[in-house]
Design an enzyme around this catalytic site. Structure first.
Site, PDB file in Angstrom:
ATOM      1  CG  ASN A   9      -5.705   2.358  -4.486  1.00  0.00           C
ATOM      2  OD1 ASN A   9      -6.607   2.772  -5.227  1.00  0.00           O
ATOM      3  ND2 ASN A   9      -4.927   1.340  -4.810  1.00  0.00           N
ATOM      4  CD1 TRP A  10     -10.473   5.534  -1.198  1.00  0.00           C
ATOM      5  CD2 TRP A  10     -12.431   6.347  -1.930  1.00  0.00           C
ATOM      6  NE1 TRP A  10     -10.876   6.504  -0.317  1.00  0.00           N
ATOM      7  CE2 TRP A  10     -12.073   7.024  -0.736  1.00  0.00           C
ATOM      8  CE3 TRP A  10     -13.627   6.702  -2.570  1.00  0.00           C
ATOM      9  CZ2 TRP A  10     -12.878   8.029  -0.178  1.00  0.00           C
ATOM     10  CZ3 TRP A  10     -14.424   7.693  -2.018  1.00  0.00           C
ATOM     11  CH2 TRP A  10     -14.050   8.342  -0.832  1.00  0.00           C
ATOM     12  CE  LYS A  11      -6.502  -1.712  -3.863  1.00  0.00           C
ATOM     13  NZ  LYS A  11      -5.924  -3.025  -3.631  1.00  0.00           N
ATOM     14  CG  HIS A  98      -2.015  -0.526  -7.366  1.00  0.00           C
ATOM     15  ND1 HIS A  98      -2.488  -1.820  -7.464  1.00  0.00           N
ATOM     16  CD2 HIS A  98      -2.089  -0.187  -6.053  1.00  0.00           C
ATOM     17  CE1 HIS A  98      -2.842  -2.227  -6.246  1.00  0.00           C
ATOM     18  NE2 HIS A  98      -2.610  -1.265  -5.379  1.00  0.00           N
ATOM     19  CD  GLU A 100      -5.335  -4.002  -7.099  1.00  0.00           C
ATOM     20  OE1 GLU A 100      -5.949  -2.948  -7.344  1.00  0.00           O
ATOM     21  OE2 GLU A 100      -5.235  -4.471  -5.939  1.00  0.00           O
ATOM     22  CD  GLU A 170       0.433  -0.653  -2.524  1.00  0.00           C
ATOM     23  OE1 GLU A 170      -0.302  -0.264  -1.607  1.00  0.00           O
ATOM     24  OE2 GLU A 170       0.027  -0.839  -3.686  1.00  0.00           O
ATOM     25  N   GLY A 176      -4.674  -6.862  -0.028  1.00  0.00           N
ATOM     26  CA  GLY A 176      -6.041  -7.379   0.053  1.00  0.00           C
ATOM     27  C   GLY A 176      -6.125  -8.791   0.591  1.00  0.00           C
ATOM     28  CB  SER A 216      -3.060  -6.403   4.724  1.00  0.00           C
ATOM     29  OG  SER A 216      -3.598  -7.174   3.670  1.00  0.00           O
ATOM     30  N   GLY A 237      -5.614   0.364   1.045  1.00  0.00           N
ATOM     31  CA  GLY A 237      -6.718  -0.066   0.191  1.00  0.00           C
ATOM     32  C   GLY A 237      -7.985  -0.262   0.997  1.00  0.00           C
ATOM     33  N   GLY A 238      -8.272  -1.505   1.357  1.00  0.00           N
ATOM     34  CA  GLY A 238      -9.517  -1.867   2.038  1.00  0.00           C
ATOM     35  C   GLY A 238      -9.878  -0.968   3.213  1.00  0.00           C
TER      36      GLY A 238
HETATM   37  P1  PGA Z   1      -5.008  -3.256   0.845  1.00  0.00           P
HETATM   38  O1  PGA Z   1      -4.561  -2.583  -0.544  1.00  0.00           O
HETATM   39  O2  PGA Z   1      -4.729  -2.236   1.923  1.00  0.00           O
HETATM   40  O3  PGA Z   1      -6.452  -3.564   0.687  1.00  0.00           O
HETATM   41  O4  PGA Z   1      -4.151  -4.472   1.016  1.00  0.00           O
HETATM   42  C1  PGA Z   1      -3.435  -1.751  -0.644  1.00  0.00           C
HETATM   43  C2  PGA Z   1      -3.255  -1.297  -2.079  1.00  0.00           C
HETATM   44  O5  PGA Z   1      -3.491  -2.100  -2.996  1.00  0.00           O
HETATM   45  O6  PGA Z   1      -2.884  -0.129  -2.345  1.00  0.00           O
END
Ligand code: PGA
Length: 254
Positions: A9-11, A98, A100, A170, A176, A216, A237-238
């Site tokens: 997930n590149w956000k 998600h 967010e 998640e 993050g 994470s 994510g990251g």
């Molecule tokens: P993260 O994000 O791996 O940076 O914690 C995961 C996500 O939000 O899908």
């Protein structure tokens, strides 16, 4: 046997040129170094980078998904993008719900159910996200929260349609933050989610549904997480923004 999935997930990261560079790098490493096709690989760049990513990944075993969509097929919804539009460019997956989106854009599990239905009607595979906040976990409310998110988010989805649904657990406190749920903490919730699906759809569908962990995930913790009985891969994510890290996480799933 459930086929594992590793989805990036590149956000809201990477402009078009940067996205193309990262896609090309990931494609190269996967082509040259991945020895087994056992895991499904998906990347979810920004909307703007979807068409060119799909083009760059033609003939590879890497699928492309969107990070969000609107539940209506078309209409006066300025700034939104629909499932038929996503499907029309050749994307095959979409992330829905998600945390967010829930936190900053007021998305509810009820809206997620409508989006999930629309996505499936357009042949997209849904990565439906659920997860509790730190406060909810600390007050032991996470079981109720997760159960409600799963139930409401899948409302109106038939047993047959569950083939196109992947759940992603998640925990918000792990996204993050560098704080991963321990593999035991994650496994416990994944097993719980599977029982919710079982109650609703029966054992066969519960056993076939893939449940990803996100929050994470890094190359050094992926192997242990993915080795848990009910963890069928990850939503990353990251670490998905670094080709080598993303690849190492894929390797942990095969
Ligand atoms: P993260 O994000 O791996 O940076 O914690 C995961 C996500 O939000 O899908």
């Amino acid at each position: 046997m459930r086929r594992k999935i590793v989805a990036g997930n590149w956000k809201m990261h990477k402009n078009l040129v940067e996205s193309q560079a990262l896609v090309t790098e990931i494609r190269g490493i996967v082509r040259d170094e991945l020895l087994s096709n056992d895991a499904e690989i998906v990347i979810c760049p920004t909307f703007l980078a979807l068409p060119s990513s799909i083009k760059l990944l033609e003939g590879s075993n890497i699928a492309v998904g969107a990070q969000n969509m609107h539940q209506e097929a078309q209409g006066a919804f300025t700034g939104e993008i629909s499932a038929p539009m996503i499907q029309s460019i050749g994307a095959t997956h979409v992330i829905i719900g998600h945390s967010e989106r829930r936190q900053y854009f007021g998305e509810t599990s009820q809206t997620c159910a409508l989006k999930t239905k629309a996505a499936i009607n357009n042949q997209l595979t849904v990565l439906y996200c659920v997860g509790e906040t730190l406060e909810q976990r600390e007050s032991d409310a996470h079981w109720t929260v997760i159960e409600e998110q799963v139930r409401l988010g899948l409302q109106g989805i038939s047993a047959e349609e569950m083939k196109n649904v992947v759940i992603a657990y998640e925990p918000v406190w792990a996204i993050g933050t560098g704080k991963t749920a321990t593999s035991a903490q994650a496994q416990e919730v994944h097993a719980f989610i599977r029982t919710i699906i079982e109650k609703q759809y029966g054992d066969q569908i519960a056993q076939a549904t893939r449940i990803l962990y996100g929050g994470s995930v890094k190359p050094d913790n992926a192997k242990e997480l993915f080795a848990q009985a009910d963890i069928d891969g990850g939503l990353i994510g990251g670490a998905a923004l670094k080709a080598r890290d993303f690849f190492d996480i894929i390797q942990a799933a095969v």
